[in-house]
Design an enzyme around this catalytic site. Structure first.
Site, PDB file in Angstrom:
ATOM      1  N   THR A   1      10.063  36.279 -16.809  1.00  0.00           N
ATOM      2  CA  THR A   1       8.877  36.301 -15.938  1.00  0.00           C
ATOM      3  C   THR A   1       9.178  37.205 -14.754  1.00  0.00           C
TER       4      THR A   1
ATOM      5  N   THR B   1      17.906  43.665  -6.553  1.00  0.00           N
ATOM      6  CA  THR B   1      18.401  42.573  -7.395  1.00  0.00           C
ATOM      7  C   THR B   1      18.552  41.243  -6.663  1.00  0.00           C
TER       8      THR B   1
ATOM      9  N   GLY C   1      23.823  21.643   4.755  1.00  0.00           N
ATOM     10  CA  GLY C   1      23.209  22.796   5.413  1.00  0.00           C
ATOM     11  C   GLY C   1      21.849  22.445   5.993  1.00  0.00           C
TER      12      GLY C   1
ATOM     13  N   HIS D   1       8.852  38.859   2.830  1.00  0.00           N
ATOM     14  CA  HIS D   1       8.039  39.917   3.454  1.00  0.00           C
ATOM     15  C   HIS D   1       8.906  41.047   3.978  1.00  0.00           C
TER      16      HIS D   1
ATOM     17  N   LEU E   1      16.013  22.009   5.280  1.00  0.00           N
ATOM     18  CA  LEU E   1      14.982  21.269   6.013  1.00  0.00           C
ATOM     19  C   LEU E   1      13.654  21.248   5.257  1.00  0.00           C
TER      20      LEU E   1
ATOM     21  N   HIS F   1     -12.738  27.989  20.364  1.00  0.00           N
ATOM     22  CA  HIS F   1     -12.514  26.587  20.735  1.00  0.00           C
ATOM     23  C   HIS F   1     -13.281  25.698  19.773  1.00  0.00           C
TER      24      HIS F   1
ATOM     25  N   LYS G   1       6.665  25.859  -1.560  1.00  0.00           N
ATOM     26  CA  LYS G   1       5.452  25.572  -0.776  1.00  0.00           C
ATOM     27  C   LYS G   1       4.490  24.671  -1.557  1.00  0.00           C
TER      28      LYS G   1
ATOM     29  N   VAL H   1      32.183  19.552   5.247  1.00  0.00           N
ATOM     30  CA  VAL H   1      32.279  18.953   3.909  1.00  0.00           C
ATOM     31  C   VAL H   1      33.630  19.332   3.310  1.00  0.00           C
TER      32      VAL H   1
ATOM     33  N   ILE I   1      16.245  26.128   3.829  1.00  0.00           N
ATOM     34  CA  ILE I   1      16.088  25.435   2.540  1.00  0.00           C
ATOM     35  C   ILE I   1      16.344  23.948   2.709  1.00  0.00           C
TER      36      ILE I   1
HETATM   37  P1  FAD Z   1      14.645  38.444  -5.557  1.00  0.00           P
HETATM   38  O1  FAD Z   1      13.355  37.783  -5.281  1.00  0.00           O
HETATM   39  O2  FAD Z   1      15.872  37.596  -5.580  1.00  0.00           O
HETATM   40  O3  FAD Z   1      14.473  39.193  -6.949  1.00  0.00           O
HETATM   41  C1  FAD Z   1      15.510  39.853  -7.562  1.00  0.00           C
HETATM   42  C2  FAD Z   1      15.211  39.948  -9.052  1.00  0.00           C
HETATM   43  O4  FAD Z   1      16.134  40.844  -9.637  1.00  0.00           O
HETATM   44  C3  FAD Z   1      15.378  38.634  -9.795  1.00  0.00           C
HETATM   45  O5  FAD Z   1      14.221  38.351 -10.541  1.00  0.00           O
HETATM   46  C4  FAD Z   1      16.576  38.863 -10.707  1.00  0.00           C
HETATM   47  O6  FAD Z   1      16.485  38.184 -11.944  1.00  0.00           O
HETATM   48  C5  FAD Z   1      16.492  40.360 -10.906  1.00  0.00           C
HETATM   49  N1  FAD Z   1      17.784  40.967 -11.276  1.00  0.00           N
HETATM   50  C6  FAD Z   1      18.978  40.828 -10.649  1.00  0.00           C
HETATM   51  N2  FAD Z   1      19.913  41.582 -11.246  1.00  0.00           N
HETATM   52  C7  FAD Z   1      19.302  42.209 -12.282  1.00  0.00           C
HETATM   53  C8  FAD Z   1      19.734  43.122 -13.262  1.00  0.00           C
HETATM   54  N3  FAD Z   1      20.990  43.574 -13.292  1.00  0.00           N
HETATM   55  N4  FAD Z   1      18.841  43.545 -14.174  1.00  0.00           N
HETATM   56  C9  FAD Z   1      17.552  43.122 -14.152  1.00  0.00           C
HETATM   57  N5  FAD Z   1      17.089  42.272 -13.235  1.00  0.00           N
HETATM   58  C10 FAD Z   1      17.942  41.820 -12.307  1.00  0.00           C
HETATM   59  N6  FAD Z   1      11.236  33.861   1.852  1.00  0.00           N
HETATM   60  C11 FAD Z   1      10.112  33.926   2.609  1.00  0.00           C
HETATM   61  O7  FAD Z   1       9.828  34.972   3.193  1.00  0.00           O
HETATM   62  N7  FAD Z   1       9.282  32.839   2.731  1.00  0.00           N
HETATM   63  C12 FAD Z   1       9.564  31.663   2.125  1.00  0.00           C
HETATM   64  O8  FAD Z   1       8.800  30.710   2.266  1.00  0.00           O
HETATM   65  C13 FAD Z   1      10.730  31.563   1.351  1.00  0.00           C
HETATM   66  N8  FAD Z   1      11.033  30.407   0.715  1.00  0.00           N
HETATM   67  C14 FAD Z   1      12.158  30.349  -0.058  1.00  0.00           C
HETATM   68  C15 FAD Z   1      12.450  29.135  -0.677  1.00  0.00           C
HETATM   69  C16 FAD Z   1      13.584  29.032  -1.459  1.00  0.00           C
HETATM   70  C17 FAD Z   1      13.901  27.720  -2.131  1.00  0.00           C
HETATM   71  C18 FAD Z   1      14.421  30.167  -1.654  1.00  0.00           C
HETATM   72  C19 FAD Z   1      15.630  30.082  -2.537  1.00  0.00           C
HETATM   73  C20 FAD Z   1      14.135  31.371  -1.041  1.00  0.00           C
HETATM   74  C21 FAD Z   1      13.003  31.473  -0.222  1.00  0.00           C
HETATM   75  N9  FAD Z   1      12.677  32.648   0.437  1.00  0.00           N
HETATM   76  C22 FAD Z   1      11.551  32.709   1.229  1.00  0.00           C
HETATM   77  C23 FAD Z   1      13.511  33.859   0.326  1.00  0.00           C
HETATM   78  C24 FAD Z   1      12.883  34.839  -0.679  1.00  0.00           C
HETATM   79  O9  FAD Z   1      12.740  34.207  -1.923  1.00  0.00           O
HETATM   80  C25 FAD Z   1      13.771  36.073  -0.817  1.00  0.00           C
HETATM   81  O10 FAD Z   1      14.017  36.627   0.460  1.00  0.00           O
HETATM   82  C26 FAD Z   1      13.086  37.121  -1.690  1.00  0.00           C
HETATM   83  O11 FAD Z   1      12.813  36.608  -2.970  1.00  0.00           O
HETATM   84  C27 FAD Z   1      13.965  38.369  -1.815  1.00  0.00           C
HETATM   85  O12 FAD Z   1      13.312  39.291  -2.618  1.00  0.00           O
HETATM   86  P2  FAD Z   1      14.103  40.410  -3.449  1.00  0.00           P
HETATM   87  O13 FAD Z   1      13.047  41.230  -4.088  1.00  0.00           O
HETATM   88  O14 FAD Z   1      15.086  41.075  -2.565  1.00  0.00           O
HETATM   89  O15 FAD Z   1      14.961  39.624  -4.528  1.00  0.00           O
HETATM   90  P1  NAI Z   2      20.438  29.292   5.965  1.00  0.00           P
HETATM   91  O1  NAI Z   2      21.307  30.414   6.324  1.00  0.00           O
HETATM   92  O2  NAI Z   2      19.048  29.234   6.470  1.00  0.00           O
HETATM   93  O3  NAI Z   2      21.121  27.908   6.447  1.00  0.00           O
HETATM   94  C1  NAI Z   2      22.388  27.527   6.026  1.00  0.00           C
HETATM   95  C2  NAI Z   2      22.865  26.393   6.930  1.00  0.00           C
HETATM   96  O4  NAI Z   2      24.026  25.856   6.353  1.00  0.00           O
HETATM   97  C3  NAI Z   2      23.203  26.849   8.341  1.00  0.00           C
HETATM   98  O5  NAI Z   2      22.689  25.952   9.262  1.00  0.00           O
HETATM   99  C4  NAI Z   2      24.735  26.847   8.331  1.00  0.00           C
HETATM  100  O6  NAI Z   2      25.290  26.600   9.605  1.00  0.00           O
HETATM  101  C5  NAI Z   2      25.015  25.712   7.365  1.00  0.00           C
HETATM  102  N1  NAI Z   2      26.303  25.785   6.701  1.00  0.00           N
HETATM  103  C6  NAI Z   2      26.942  26.885   6.223  1.00  0.00           C
HETATM  104  N2  NAI Z   2      28.097  26.539   5.637  1.00  0.00           N
HETATM  105  C7  NAI Z   2      28.184  25.190   5.725  1.00  0.00           C
HETATM  106  C8  NAI Z   2      29.138  24.229   5.297  1.00  0.00           C
HETATM  107  N3  NAI Z   2      30.239  24.605   4.636  1.00  0.00           N
HETATM  108  N4  NAI Z   2      28.921  22.926   5.568  1.00  0.00           N
HETATM  109  C9  NAI Z   2      27.799  22.537   6.227  1.00  0.00           C
HETATM  110  N5  NAI Z   2      26.859  23.400   6.662  1.00  0.00           N
HETATM  111  C10 NAI Z   2      27.043  24.707   6.406  1.00  0.00           C
HETATM  112  O7  NAI Z   2      20.502  29.228   4.375  1.00  0.00           O
HETATM  113  P2  NAI Z   2      19.582  28.483   3.320  1.00  0.00           P
HETATM  114  O8  NAI Z   2      18.866  27.349   3.943  1.00  0.00           O
HETATM  115  O9  NAI Z   2      20.452  28.243   2.151  1.00  0.00           O
HETATM  116  O10 NAI Z   2      18.514  29.596   2.952  1.00  0.00           O
HETATM  117  C11 NAI Z   2      18.950  30.841   2.370  1.00  0.00           C
HETATM  118  C12 NAI Z   2      18.005  31.934   2.710  1.00  0.00           C
HETATM  119  O11 NAI Z   2      16.743  31.757   2.091  1.00  0.00           O
HETATM  120  C13 NAI Z   2      17.779  32.040   4.190  1.00  0.00           C
HETATM  121  O12 NAI Z   2      18.346  33.241   4.639  1.00  0.00           O
HETATM  122  C14 NAI Z   2      16.308  32.074   4.382  1.00  0.00           C
HETATM  123  O13 NAI Z   2      15.914  33.210   5.088  1.00  0.00           O
HETATM  124  C15 NAI Z   2      15.714  32.109   2.991  1.00  0.00           C
HETATM  125  N6  NAI Z   2      14.661  31.104   2.953  1.00  0.00           N
HETATM  126  C16 NAI Z   2      13.545  31.324   3.710  1.00  0.00           C
HETATM  127  C17 NAI Z   2      12.555  30.378   3.778  1.00  0.00           C
HETATM  128  C18 NAI Z   2      11.386  30.629   4.647  1.00  0.00           C
HETATM  129  O14 NAI Z   2      11.186  31.759   5.056  1.00  0.00           O
HETATM  130  N7  NAI Z   2      10.583  29.629   4.951  1.00  0.00           N
HETATM  131  C19 NAI Z   2      12.630  29.127   3.030  1.00  0.00           C
HETATM  132  C20 NAI Z   2      13.870  28.981   2.306  1.00  0.00           C
HETATM  133  C21 NAI Z   2      14.820  29.957   2.270  1.00  0.00           C
END
Ligand code: FAD
Ligand code: NAI
Length: 467
Positions: A36, A143, A180, A322, A186, A445, A50, A237, A184
């Site tokens: 996908t 990637t 952490g 974004h 929170l 308002h 979300k 941890v 993620i």
């Molecule tokens: P990715 O979205 O990681 O896409 C990379 C793609 O490359 C993947 O599909 C992978 O399969 C493919 N790929 C990798 N290597 C290869 C290869 N060799 N050949 C072919 N395909 C390959 N960001 C926000 O802005 N708002 C949010 O609300 C938000 N919520 C998140 C919630 C969670 C649980 C997580 C984990 C992340 C969240 N993020 C959020 C972060 C966001 O998902 C990433 O910042 C974003 O997806 C990065 O985009 P990208 O295009 O760089 O890479």
């Molecule tokens: P994060 O970087 O946001 O938070 C990781 C947390 O883990 C930090 O508070 C750090 O101090 C703590 N930590 C690190 N090592 C630790 C350890 N060994 N023991 C205990 N605590 C430790 O990373 P997270 O939440 O995994 O998200 C990853 C990325 O995904 C972020 O960079 C974020 O930008 C993106 N993301 C964005 C969202 C959004 O825009 N709403 C939602 C979810 C993810």
């Protein structure tokens, strides 16, 4: 096959770059190793998280706040499999949308693992092992990233899990430990706490959400405690061990003291993400990685190999969808000879708890460290008529402006609908507006947005109207 542009990875960075390239008439291919499109964001990130945040908030409100509005419901029950099924449908509709957009923009999609044979040739190995070699004028690496899972944390995809598996839990756990207190931890912690799971968060630092506005982080932590989440800040941890149906988390206070063991149904590791470049064949090119494994890019996001660019989570900067999108457009327009621009200071950040945290520009802590003189205006949500009407009285809006020029330097909020409200701050900062400009704009308002006007009034002349 010969292409002007080959993009590896179909996340928000890659697929948006592909659309823009199609619009600009480039012969474009995109490679995705999964079956996908949409990458982390659409499949296992932004969109599914979300969907579950919204579902769990409905459930929580029905159980806890509807009665206050005079609405009662009998026999409220939770159907987790249905909640997950709905989430899956949202994901598949969104991913199908990307597939349609590739077709609409005449982008060829190759499903399979992409790797460099050299700087201009990319091999795609499909699931059935068939190989295709693409010749590319320019390549964009998009990637993305994968969760960080240190060996001591015993990631087993069963009881010791990352966000990817957490999004598919179909039976409500009684207890969950989250390592952490970042975005993620929170967001997904909120989902399960709202549904009734006892959530405990272990954080290495002495605060949650490092890097974000300190006041907002403090108020959010207070709010999440009310929701029932327990925090173990400044804890390290030591080990996590999973069994068939349980997990055991051993930790100790960083200040010293005895080790504590938490027995739990699931342990979610949410300590950050790492760039993903495995099996990409970068050794066959001049592309270099930094000490954190991120692809090194210079001017115009170009790697050390002149025809290869990289964008999104796999390079430096915030790991946000974004941000990846803006970079995708930036690179494609650069290749097309245009002069695009990205202001990294104005990429907003949002945490989708309830209330939400949203932020753009500099924090007070950063400005202090940079020696910039500034003034701060703050307005509490509880003073707004709109907040009282909806019952969303927690939080505040903060506007930070340059002391002498009054230019807005940062907007931070912990408020209902902050994710959408923050755009006023972003737009005005793009046009280098002053806090007074913000204060003099008419805000409808009653809306939550009035808190922005009030905070701006407070920053300009300490003359908020309703507080
Ligand atoms: P990715 O979205 O990681 O896409 C990379 C793609 O490359 C993947 O599909 C992978 O399969 C493919 N790929 C990798 N290597 C290869 C290869 N060799 N050949 C072919 N395909 C390959 N960001 C926000 O802005 N708002 C949010 O609300 C938000 N919520 C998140 C919630 C969670 C649980 C997580 C984990 C992340 C969240 N993020 C959020 C972060 C966001 O998902 C990433 O910042 C974003 O997806 C990065 O985009 P990208 O295009 O760089 O890479
Ligand atoms: P994060 O970087 O946001 O938070 C990781 C947390 O883990 C930090 O508070 C750090 O101090 C703590 N930590 C690190 N090592 C630790 C350890 N060994 N023991 C205990 N605590 C430790 O990373 P997270 O939440 O995994 O998200 C990853 C990325 O995904 C972020 O960079 C974020 O930008 C993106 N993301 C964005 C969202 C959004 O825009 N709403 C939602 C979810 C993810």
């Amino acid at each position: 096959m010969i292409y002007d542009l080959v993009i590896i990875g179909s996340g928000p960075g890659g697929y948006v770059a592909a659309i823009r390239a199609g619009q600009l008439g480039m012969k474009t291919a995109i490679i995705e190793k999964y079956n996908t499109l949409g990458g982390t964001c659409l499949n296992v990130g932004c969109i599914p998280s979300k969907a579950l945040l919204d579902s769990s908030e409905h459930y929580h409100q029905l159980n806890h706040t509807f009665a206050e509005h005079g609405i009662s419901a009998q026999k409220v029950s939770l159907d987790m499999p249905q909640m997950i099924e709905r989430k899956n449908q949202v994901v598949s509709q969104t991913c199908d949308g990307v597939k349609f957009l590739m077709k609409k923009n005449k982008v060829d999609v190759y499903y399979g693992h992409g790797s460099f044979l050299d700087a201009t040739h990319v091999k795609v190995i499909a699931a059935d092992k068939t190989e295709t070699i693409l010749t590319a004028g320019t390549v964009i690496i998009a990637t993305g990233s994968k969760p960080v899972t240190p060996p001591a944390m015993g990631y087993d995809k069963n009881r010791v899990i990352t966000s990817t598996e957490t999004l598919n839990i179909t039976s409500l756990p009684k207890h969950m430990v989250i390592i952490g207190a970042g975005v993620i931890g929170l967001e997904l912690g909120s989902v399960f706490a709202r549904l009734g799971t006892k959530v405990e968060v272990v954080e290495y630092l002495d605060r949650i959400l490092p890097g974000m506005d300190t006041d907002a982080a403090k108020e959010l932590m207070r709010s999440l405690k009310k929701l029932g989440i327990t925090f173990h800040l400044s804890h390290e941890v030591i080990s996590v061990k999973g069994s068939k149906t349980k997990a055991k988390v051993e930790m100790k206070p960083r200040a010293g003291g005895d080790a504590i063991t938490l027995d739990t149904d699931y342990c979610l590791i949410a300590i950050g993400r790492r760039p993903y470049t495995e099996g990409l064949g970068l050794e066959n090119t001049g592309v270099k990685l930094d000490e954190k494994g991120k692809i090194i890019v210079g001017e115009h996001l170009r790697t050390d190999e002149p025809n290869i660019y990289a964008i999104g989570d796999v390079i430096k900067g915030a790991m946000l969808a974004h941000k990846a999108e803006e970079e995708g457009i930036y690179v494609v327009e650069t290749i097309a000879g245009q002069k695009p621009h990205i202001d990294y200071n104005l990429i907003p950040g949002v945490v989708y708890t309830w209330p939400e945290i949203a932020s753009v520009g500099k924090t007070e802590e950063t400005l202090k460290a940079e020696g910039v003189e500034f003034k701060v205006g703050k307005f509490p949500m509880k003073a707004l008529g709109r907040s009282r009407a909806s019952g969303d009285t927690e939080g505040f809006v903060k506007v930070i402006a340059q002391k002498d020029t009054d230019e807005i330097l940062g907007v931070h909020m912990f408020a209902a609908r902050a994710a959408d409200l923050i755009m006023e701050g972003v737009a005005l900062m793009e046009f280098r507006a002053s806090a007074e400009d913000m204060a003099r704009i008419s805000h409808p308002h009653p809306t939550f947005s009035e808190a922005i006007k009030e905070a701006a009034l407070d920053a300009t002349e300490k003359r908020a109207l309703h507080f």
